[in-house]
Design a protein around this motif. Structure first.
Motif, mmCIF file in Angstrom:
data_model
loop_
_atom_site.group_PDB
_atom_site.id
_atom_site.type_symbol
_atom_site.label_atom_id
_atom_site.label_comp_id
_atom_site.label_asym_id
_atom_site.label_seq_id
_atom_site.Cartn_x
_atom_site.Cartn_y
_atom_site.Cartn_z
ATOM 1 N N UNK A 46 0.863 -1.172 0.000
ATOM 2 C CA UNK A 46 0.000 0.000 0.000
ATOM 3 C C UNK A 46 0.907 1.233 0.000
ATOM 4 N N UNK A 47 0.405 2.358 -0.523
ATOM 5 C CA UNK A 47 1.260 3.546 -0.619
ATOM 6 C C UNK A 47 1.504 4.185 0.742
ATOM 7 N N UNK A 48 2.662 4.793 0.857
ATOM 8 C CA UNK A 48 3.007 5.562 2.045
ATOM 9 C C UNK A 48 3.665 6.864 1.610
ATOM 10 N N UNK A 49 3.593 7.846 2.481
ATOM 11 C CA UNK A 49 4.320 9.092 2.301
ATOM 12 C C UNK A 49 5.300 9.196 3.459
ATOM 13 N N UNK A 50 6.559 9.422 3.137
ATOM 14 C CA UNK A 50 7.593 9.510 4.160
ATOM 15 C C UNK A 50 8.114 10.939 4.194
ATOM 16 N N UNK A 51 8.077 11.529 5.368
ATOM 17 C CA UNK A 51 8.629 12.863 5.585
ATOM 18 C C UNK A 51 9.571 12.755 6.770
ATOM 19 N N UNK A 52 10.865 12.756 6.483
ATOM 20 C CA UNK A 52 11.832 12.530 7.551
ATOM 21 C C UNK A 52 11.656 11.131 8.095
ATOM 22 N N UNK A 64 -8.529 -0.163 0.486
ATOM 23 C CA UNK A 64 -8.526 -0.948 -0.753
ATOM 24 C C UNK A 64 -7.591 -2.148 -0.618
ATOM 25 N N UNK A 65 -6.384 -1.893 -0.127
ATOM 26 C CA UNK A 65 -5.390 -2.963 0.021
ATOM 27 C C UNK A 65 -5.917 -4.084 0.922
ATOM 28 N N UNK A 66 -6.524 -3.735 2.054
ATOM 29 C CA UNK A 66 -7.026 -4.757 2.971
ATOM 30 C C UNK A 66 -8.189 -5.517 2.334
ATOM 31 N N UNK A 67 -9.060 -4.821 1.623
ATOM 32 C CA UNK A 67 -10.230 -5.481 1.042
ATOM 33 C C UNK A 67 -9.869 -6.376 -0.141
ATOM 34 N N UNK A 68 -8.957 -5.916 -0.986
ATOM 35 C CA UNK A 68 -8.704 -6.625 -2.241
ATOM 36 C C UNK A 68 -7.341 -7.311 -2.312
ATOM 37 N N UNK A 69 -6.435 -6.977 -1.403
ATOM 38 C CA UNK A 69 -5.148 -7.660 -1.340
ATOM 39 C C UNK A 69 -4.115 -7.197 -2.343
ATOM 40 N N UNK A 70 -4.368 -6.082 -2.990
ATOM 41 C CA UNK A 70 -3.379 -5.529 -3.925
ATOM 42 C C UNK A 70 -3.522 -4.004 -3.926
ATOM 43 N N UNK A 71 -2.493 -3.294 -4.409
ATOM 44 C CA UNK A 71 -2.545 -1.830 -4.392
ATOM 45 C C UNK A 71 -3.720 -1.284 -5.197
ATOM 46 N N UNK A 72 -4.219 -0.147 -4.768
ATOM 47 C CA UNK A 72 -5.348 0.499 -5.418
ATOM 48 C C UNK A 72 -4.946 1.018 -6.793
ATOM 49 N N UNK A 73 -5.687 0.665 -7.843
ATOM 50 C CA UNK A 73 -5.390 1.178 -9.171
ATOM 51 C C UNK A 73 -5.587 2.689 -9.237
ATOM 52 N N UNK A 74 -4.896 3.312 -10.141
ATOM 53 C CA UNK A 74 -4.983 4.763 -10.301
ATOM 54 C C UNK A 74 -6.399 5.191 -10.656
ATOM 55 N N UNK A 75 -7.116 4.378 -11.415
ATOM 56 C CA UNK A 75 -8.461 4.750 -11.874
ATOM 57 C C UNK A 75 -9.580 4.255 -10.958
ATOM 58 N N UNK A 76 -9.258 3.885 -9.722
ATOM 59 C CA UNK A 76 -10.284 3.393 -8.796
ATOM 60 C C UNK A 76 -11.250 4.515 -8.428
ATOM 61 N N UNK A 77 -12.507 4.146 -8.257
ATOM 62 C CA UNK A 77 -13.537 5.126 -7.909
ATOM 63 C C UNK A 77 -13.450 5.481 -6.432
ATOM 64 N N UNK A 78 -13.725 6.753 -6.108
ATOM 65 C CA UNK A 78 -13.792 7.210 -4.724
ATOM 66 C C UNK A 78 -15.211 7.631 -4.440
ATOM 67 N N UNK A 79 -15.715 7.535 -3.235
ATOM 68 C CA UNK A 79 -15.070 6.858 -2.131
ATOM 69 C C UNK A 79 -15.278 5.355 -2.243
ATOM 70 N N UNK A 80 -14.404 4.617 -1.634
ATOM 71 C CA UNK A 80 -14.531 3.163 -1.609
ATOM 72 C C UNK A 80 -15.697 2.808 -0.692
ATOM 73 N N UNK A 81 -16.541 1.932 -1.149
ATOM 74 C CA UNK A 81 -17.650 1.486 -0.339
ATOM 75 C C UNK A 81 -17.238 0.210 0.382
ATOM 76 N N UNK A 82 -17.062 0.255 1.699
ATOM 77 C CA UNK A 82 -16.664 -0.942 2.442
ATOM 78 C C UNK A 82 -17.654 -2.076 2.230
ATOM 79 N N UNK A 83 -17.119 -3.285 2.171
ATOM 80 C CA UNK A 83 -17.964 -4.449 1.925
ATOM 81 C C UNK A 83 -18.342 -5.166 3.219
ATOM 82 N N UNK A 84 -18.093 -4.556 4.339
ATOM 83 C CA UNK A 84 -18.418 -5.167 5.618
ATOM 84 C C UNK A 84 -17.414 -4.719 6.649
ATOM 85 N N UNK A 85 -17.628 -5.137 7.869
ATOM 86 C CA UNK A 85 -16.734 -4.694 8.928
ATOM 87 C C UNK A 85 -16.031 -5.850 9.604
ATOM 88 N N UNK A 86 -16.272 -7.063 9.168
ATOM 89 C CA UNK A 86 -15.649 -8.225 9.781
ATOM 90 C C UNK A 86 -14.296 -8.458 9.118
#
Length: 92
Positions: A46-52, A64-86
């Motif tokens: 998943x992406x990170x921003x590092x400052x110092x 996205x990463x937790x739900x789908x197991x891979x990095x979010x594509x650039x063209x992914x729609x926002x906002x992500x609709x969670x598929x559950x909380x479990x």
């Protein structure tokens, strides 16, 4: 420091998360996330921003990463609709 649960993370209005926020969800130590981000952030998945020494994680991309197991594509729609909380649903 309060530990953020998966449902709380989904409902949060934070734009960015910290390693302390995501570590309990990933089941690892926040220091391990910080260290990996400094060594080679691409291996986190998943992406990170590092400052110092600070590491920030975009919340939508992390969900996205937790739900789908891979990095979010650039063209992914926002906002992500969670598929559950479990989290067991997502832990492949």
């Amino acid at each position: 420091m309060d530990i953020m649960t998966w449902p709380e993370l989904l409902q949060s209005d934070k734009l960015v998360l910290t390693p302390d926020d995501v570590a309990p969800i990933l089941g690892c130590n926040p220091s391990a996330i910080r260290e990996q981000a400094q060594r080679d952030a691409r291996l986190l998945g998943f992406p990170v921003t590092i400052t110092g020494s600070r590491v920030r994680i975009p919340r939508q991309a992390f969900i996205w990463f937790v739900q789908y197991g891979y990095p979010m594509p650039v063209n992914a729609a926002f906002p992500i609709q969670p598929q559950g909380t479990d989290l067991r649903f997502y832990a492949g």
